[in-house]
Design a protein around this motif. Sequence first.
Motif, PDB file in Angstrom:
ATOM      1  N   THR A  51     107.529 -41.605 -57.146  1.00 21.03           N
ATOM      2  CA  THR A  51     107.157 -41.810 -59.015  1.00 21.03           C
ATOM      3  C   THR A  51     105.617 -41.743 -59.186  1.00 21.03           C
ATOM      4  O   THR A  51     105.075 -42.014 -58.461  1.00 21.03           O
ATOM      5  N   TYR A  52     105.258 -41.489 -60.490  1.00 22.57           N
ATOM      6  CA  TYR A  52     103.775 -41.206 -60.481  1.00 22.57           C
ATOM      7  C   TYR A  52     102.959 -42.521 -61.226  1.00 22.57           C
ATOM      8  O   TYR A  52     104.354 -43.491 -62.070  1.00 22.57           O
ATOM      9  N   ASP A  53     102.715 -42.946 -60.137  1.00 22.01           N
ATOM     10  CA  ASP A  53     102.051 -44.417 -60.623  1.00 22.01           C
ATOM     11  C   ASP A  53     100.793 -44.207 -60.623  1.00 22.01           C
ATOM     12  O   ASP A  53      99.327 -44.314 -59.692  1.00 22.01           O
ATOM     13  N   PRO A  54     100.161 -44.267 -62.573  1.00 30.02           N
ATOM     14  CA  PRO A  54      98.416 -44.668 -62.247  1.00 30.02           C
ATOM     15  C   PRO A  54      97.901 -44.831 -61.747  1.00 30.02           C
ATOM     16  O   PRO A  54      96.406 -44.192 -61.806  1.00 30.02           O
ATOM     17  N   HIS A  55      97.585 -46.225 -61.454  1.00 29.94           N
ATOM     18  CA  HIS A  55      96.759 -47.156 -61.431  1.00 29.94           C
ATOM     19  C   HIS A  55      96.608 -46.782 -59.698  1.00 29.94           C
ATOM     20  O   HIS A  55      95.418 -47.334 -59.036  1.00 29.94           O
ATOM     21  N   GLN A  56      97.291 -45.677 -59.366  1.00 33.89           N
ATOM     22  CA  GLN A  56      97.006 -45.513 -58.251  1.00 33.89           C
ATOM     23  C   GLN A  56      95.955 -44.652 -57.704  1.00 33.89           C
ATOM     24  O   GLN A  56      95.324 -44.375 -56.764  1.00 33.89           O
TER      25      GLN A  56
END
Length: 923
Positions: free
Chosen positions: A4-9
Motif C-alpha cells: 500500500t502506498y503510504d505518503p507519510h512513510q
Amino acid sequence: MDKTYDPHQIEQRWYARWEDENHFAPSGTGTPYSIMIPPPNVTGTLHMGHAFQDTIMDVLTRYHRMHGHNTLWQPGTDHAGIATQMVVERQLNAEGQSRHDLGREAFVERIWEWKQQSGGTITRQLRRMGASVDWSRERFTMDDGLSRAVREVFVRLFDEDLIYRGKRLVNWDPVLLTAVSDLEVVSEEEEGHIWHMRYPLTDGSGHVTVATTRPETMLGDTAVAVHPEDERFQHLIGQTVDLPLTGRRIPVIADDYVDPEFGSGCVKITPAHDFNDYAVGKRHDLEQINILTEDAHINDNAPAAYQGLDRYAARERIVADLDAQGLLAATEKHTLMVPRGDRTGAVIEPFLTDQWFVRAEPLAKPAIEAVEDGRIRFVPDNWKNTYFEWMRRIEDWCISRQIWWGHRIPAWYDDEGNIFVARDEAAAHEKARAHHGRDVSLTQDEDVLDTWFSSALWPFSTLGWPEDTDALRTFYPTSVLVTGFDIIFFWVARMIMMGMKFMDDVPFREVYIHGLVRDSEGQKMSKSKGNVLDPIDIIDGIDLESLVEKRTSGMMQPQLARKIDKATRKAFPDGIASHGTDALRFTFCSLATTGRDVVFDMGRADGYRNFCNKLWNAARYVLMNTEGEDCGVDATADVRYSVADRWIRSRLERTIEEVNRNIDAYRLDLASQALYEFIWNEYCDWYLELSKPVLQTSDDAALRRGTRQTLVRVLETVLRLAHPMIPFVTEEIWQRIAPLTGKAGPTVMREPFPVENDTLKDTAAEADVDWIQTFILGVRRIRGEMDISPNKALPVLLNKGGADDRRRLDDYGVFVSHLARLERIQWLESNDEPPEAAIALVGEMQILVPMKGLIDKDAELARLDKERAKVRKELEKTEQKLANSSFVEKAPASVVEQERQRQDDRRATLQQLDDQYARIERL
C-alpha cells in the motif's frame, strides 16, 4: 515495495535527505534560472493560495533544474509590519501591558524574540509542500543586509528629490493609528443611509441640497460644486452658501467632477476627508479642514458642540441638529461600499496628515516602457493592460507608517525642523554639522516604512545589493515572477520601478499571473464563511470534530459559529481523509489555468490520491516482473520489441513533447492532464495489460526481454517526467526502478528531464494498437450492454474485414484474446449468414458476439423490462414538470435547462433499452 502506498512513510524522510544533501542549491553550471518567492508574512501560516502558488514555483524550479539550468529558488519572509506588531501587542494586552509601557526599544526586542520562537511556521509548512528552495540563502526583510539596502534606496531617492515629506490625504486606520495601503483596505457592501441636507444661499434667495453618507464630514466642507454646463445652477457659480452648524460661508464652484444626473446635481466638497474632493480642492485651491483626531473623534477645528465626540456620535447629533433647524431634507436607506481595515475591521477614514511619499511618476515611466517593448512579458498577456491602466495614472506612494515594527525612516530632525536624511545617525550628524557649523541635537523620525517598500527591493536586495555579489551578477534579472493578480499594483509594479531605477534592468523577464483559490462553489475562502481549507489538513487528514473546532475557534459571534459548525458537518461528515502532498500538488497543477479563479474541489484531490496509488501499484507490477530478470540493459543483449512496446514508447515521446511545451507555456493544467492520461490510461490500463501475454505465454526470450526493458525504461522516464509535479512518490519509486535501467544517482531531481526523441515515434505501431484497443473496447461494450460477466470467455465472429484487419488479427490475436477474454475468433465467409448477435465496429469490420445460448433470455428480458419501467417513470415525471407552465416561467433558467437535459438523456436511455430488448427478443 510495500503493498500500500503510504505518503507519510516517505515524504518527510525524502525532504530531509534532499535538504541535508544540499540538492536545492544552484549547480553552478548551465544557464541561470531564478525565481524569487513572494515573501510570506512571518506571522502567517500556509493557506491554500500559498500552497497553490508555491506548487507552481516548485514545478518550474524542479523542471529547469532537471533541464540542466543553474537554478535558484530564493526563499525568505516578510516582517509584515502591522500584522506582526498586532500579534505581539495582543500578547502584551493579555499580560495587562501595552507597547507604550515597554517603550519602543524593549517592544521591538520583544518582537524579535517572538519572531525567533514562532516566526518559522510557514517555512516548516513549505517543507511539507516539498518546496525545493535553497534554504541556505533564506532572507528576512529585517535582516542586516536587506535593512542596509532599504536605507540605501531611501537615501538615494531622497537625494534625487524622489522622496519627500508632505501633508496629503491617506487611508487612516483609527484603531491602529496609522496610514495603511489600499491592499489593507477591504471594501464590501453594507446597508447604511444617505442624508440630503439643505445649505442656505448667503443672499437668502433659497438653498442648495447636497447628499452624503457621512454627515459628520460636513463640518469640514469648504465648497459646494456643480457641473460647469449644468444650466440649473449657472447663476449660483461664484456665490456662497452658509454652511450649517458652523458659522462659515463656503463658495459654489464649477467642476467637471460633478455628475449632473446624480442626486440634486450639487456636491459638497470636503478636501480633507474624501479622495475625490481632495483632487477638486487642489484644482480650486480650497482650504483643507481636518475635523478628526487620529482616533476618529471630532477635533478642535469643529464647533465646540461636537468637539470630542466619536465620529458616529457626532453623526447622530449633527443629523438631529439639522433636522431641528429644518435643514434635513430627507433620509434614505442606502447600500454603500464601506472601507474597513483588514486587520481591525474599523472603518477607514481618508485623513490629512504629514507622511513620507515617493514621487511615482518619474519611476513609472521606464517601468511602463519595459513592458511596452517586451523586456517584461505578462502571462496571460491581458494582465499587462491592468498594469498599464494603473501605471499611467499613478499617484505618489505613501511609504510611512505610524507603528514601531519595521524599517525606521532614516531621517533626523533638529530643533528647527530641518530634516537630515542619511544612512545612519553619524552621517546625519555630519550633515547637520555642515548645515549649522556646529553640533546640534537630532531626533530620528518615529515612523517606519511601509512593508511594500522593502518588498519592492526583493529581487536584488536578497542577492546582496548594494554589494556587487556573484549571486547578483548571476541571477539578476530573475527569470519569472509567479504571483496573484491582486498585487500587480502593490508589488509587481513597484519591483519593476525599483529594479529599473537601481539595477538599470528589469527585475524579471516574465510575470506569470495565476488565479485566486476559491471553494468548490466559487466562493472566496474566508474564516467567516467557514469554507477555509488548510493544505496541511488535506495532506495529513483531520477528523470532523477537530475540523469543526479549528473552523469555529476564536469566533466571537455564537450564531456564526453555529452556522459554520453545521456547514462543516454537512460538507465533511467524515472529516478530511489523508491525501499526501503529491496528490494535493497534482490537484493544484491541474487547476493552474489562465483564469482568474481557481475552484478547488476535494473530489479532485480524491482522484489524484488514487492516481498516486495507481502509479505505486504499477511500479509494484513492474518490479515483480523485472527484478532478478534480464531487462536487456546490456547493449549486446538480443532484444525484440512487441507492437505494444513500440506503441508505448511512441506515446511516451508524444507525452514528453506535450509536457515540455505546456510547462514552458505555464500551462501546468495541460501538462498534468497529458501526464495523467498517459500514466493512467495508456501505461497502466493498456500497456501493463498488453505486457502480460508476452511475459506469461511467449516462448520468445528476446521478445520477453524487450517487454521487460520497455516496462522499466518507460516507467523510469515517466518518473522523471512527473517528478516536478509529484516529487515524493516519483523519488521513492525511481530509486528502485533506475538500477534496472542501468542508472544510479542520489536523487531523481538531479537527473535530466526527458526531451522528445522523434526516432522513437512509431505511427504504424500506434495505428495497430488503436485497432487492438477498438476491438477490445467493442467486446467490453457488448458485455456491459448485455450484462455478460467479465469472466465468461466469449466466441467472436468477424465480418467484412479487409486485408489489414486479417493481418492484424494474425499478428495481434494473442493480445485481443487475452484482454477481451475470448474463447475463439472466427472469420465469417462471404456467403455465411450472420447469426443474431450484438455488434461492434472496428472501422468497417464487424465484431459479432452471438447471443444464442450465451445469456438467459427470459431473465435478461425481465431485467430489461424492469429497467425500462424505471426509466419511463422518471421520464414521465420530467415531462410533467416541463409541461407545467408555472415551473417553466418561474424556475431559474439553469434549473429548467437541467430538466430538459434530463428529459433528453432519459429518452436516449429508453431508446437504447428498447433496442436491446428487441435484439434479445429475437433470439
